[in-house]
Write an enzyme that holds these catalytic residues in place. Sequence first.
Site, mmCIF file in Angstrom:
data_model
loop_
_atom_site.group_PDB
_atom_site.id
_atom_site.type_symbol
_atom_site.label_atom_id
_atom_site.label_comp_id
_atom_site.label_asym_id
_atom_site.label_seq_id
_atom_site.Cartn_x
_atom_site.Cartn_y
_atom_site.Cartn_z
ATOM 1 N N GLY A 283 0.744 -1.212 -0.147
ATOM 2 C CA GLY A 283 0.011 0.113 -0.096
ATOM 3 C C GLY A 283 0.920 1.330 -0.132
ATOM 4 O O GLY A 283 1.632 1.405 0.897
ATOM 5 N N ASP A 287 0.866 7.951 6.214
ATOM 6 C CA ASP A 287 -0.401 8.764 6.905
ATOM 7 C C ASP A 287 -0.175 8.812 8.283
ATOM 8 O O ASP A 287 -0.857 9.274 9.085
ATOM 9 C CB ASP A 287 -1.682 8.379 6.370
ATOM 10 N N LYS A 288 0.976 8.198 8.684
ATOM 11 C CA LYS A 288 1.376 8.349 10.236
ATOM 12 C C LYS A 288 0.163 7.533 11.028
ATOM 13 O O LYS A 288 -0.113 7.372 12.150
ATOM 14 C CB LYS A 288 1.433 9.554 10.987
ATOM 15 N N ASN A 289 -0.155 6.360 9.982
ATOM 16 C CA ASN A 289 -1.224 5.469 10.835
ATOM 17 C C ASN A 289 -2.505 5.998 11.063
ATOM 18 O O ASN A 289 -3.275 5.772 11.998
ATOM 19 C CB ASN A 289 -0.628 4.723 12.130
ATOM 20 N N GLU A 291 -5.179 6.305 9.103
ATOM 21 C CA GLU A 291 -6.121 5.379 8.447
ATOM 22 C C GLU A 291 -5.972 3.971 8.889
ATOM 23 O O GLU A 291 -5.530 3.301 8.182
ATOM 24 C CB GLU A 291 -6.333 5.748 6.778
#
Length: 407
Positions: A283, A287-289, A291
């Site tokens: 993927g 997004d720094k986790n 989502e």
Amino acid sequence: MDLDPAHKPSQAEETKEQGNEQGQVEQNQAQQDPTTGPQAETEKAIIPSQGSTIPQKRSAEDEPAQPMSKNALKRLRKQQQWEAGKEDRKLKRKDSRIARKVRKREERDALIAQGINPYANKQKPPSVNVPISLIFDCEFEQYMREKEIISLGSQITRSYSENKNAKYRTNIYVSNWNGKLAERFHQILDDKHQNWKGIDFVEGDFIECAEKAREKMKHENMIEPLQRSLTEKSPWARDEKDPLPLPDPEPEPRPEYSDIVYLSSDSPYTLERLEPNTSYVIGGLVDKNREKGLCYKRARERGIRTARLPIGQYMVMQSRTVLTTNHVVEIMLKWLEYENWGEAFMSVIPKRKGGKLKEQQGASGETQETEEAEAEDPEEENEETKDPDAEASASKQNTPKVEVTSK
């Protein structure tokens, strides 16, 4: 009638002529003076009085500033700090490059002093193409900020460079190549990525990339680690506990996609080995986790198998176990070389994450802990994406030739 030159005007005529001249002078002065005359009266008529109710057009500076939220203010301050430290980071990278060059020059001089050719036997054997494909799913731009999209572009560039120089080379595909990331590569790299070998940029989704890879992998070399994957135990194992429990039951993978595996840390399946003729989807989400479970849910909806790297089985981490895209690629390339997940993790995971191999029982019954292999911390994200092929070419051109007399 002829005029008599000796005729003199009367006193009344002189007075009238002087009056006309004085009036002409006053009229000229009135036209030149902006504070008087009809023009000034017109301007005064246009300017409203202080008590006028005519709405005035206010400039943007007079508009009251909208109050910023705490999150927006926090992002603004972080951006300002990032911009303020740009020059310092640039100087640190420059100092690091200089120190690296000095160290290499000293090592080279030491070998020359011993009569050893420092450039002998440094040529690597050619890479071997293997029937494994890695696909970057880049359909997540709407979940990322601009800075994160830039970071993803840098990770893809590093992944290409690592795969290019690896002992066993995989096929790399980048899907959904039609957004801001593609535009950035067009502007910053001037489309030089179109000349990269062993990587394809596809506008379609990751399934379309897997279909292209399926045909290409038929002609690749079957190395021993992949050959053993066909005869030994299952290449993946089901965990007892789901990392991300979902209310709906787990769907059965679609048989036509049996050769596609979507890598996700939220998957209940753990990779034991890499399978030949298989496409592994990574993927493209930085997004720094924020989502949580986005990639895992996306794969389930499409009927794609999922799996995660066995970090928990081999490593003890002092920080979060979410890896960057290029780290995942490097780990899989190292497994093809070592056929050992522990060695692959230790050679790739940055030392700053504090990763260590899990404790192992020694022969004497005492607990022994494998020492952590040193892994260089990757350089800080550059503001601009660089072409790895251009850097490699420049490095070769700058390599001096040294003649060494043999003993």
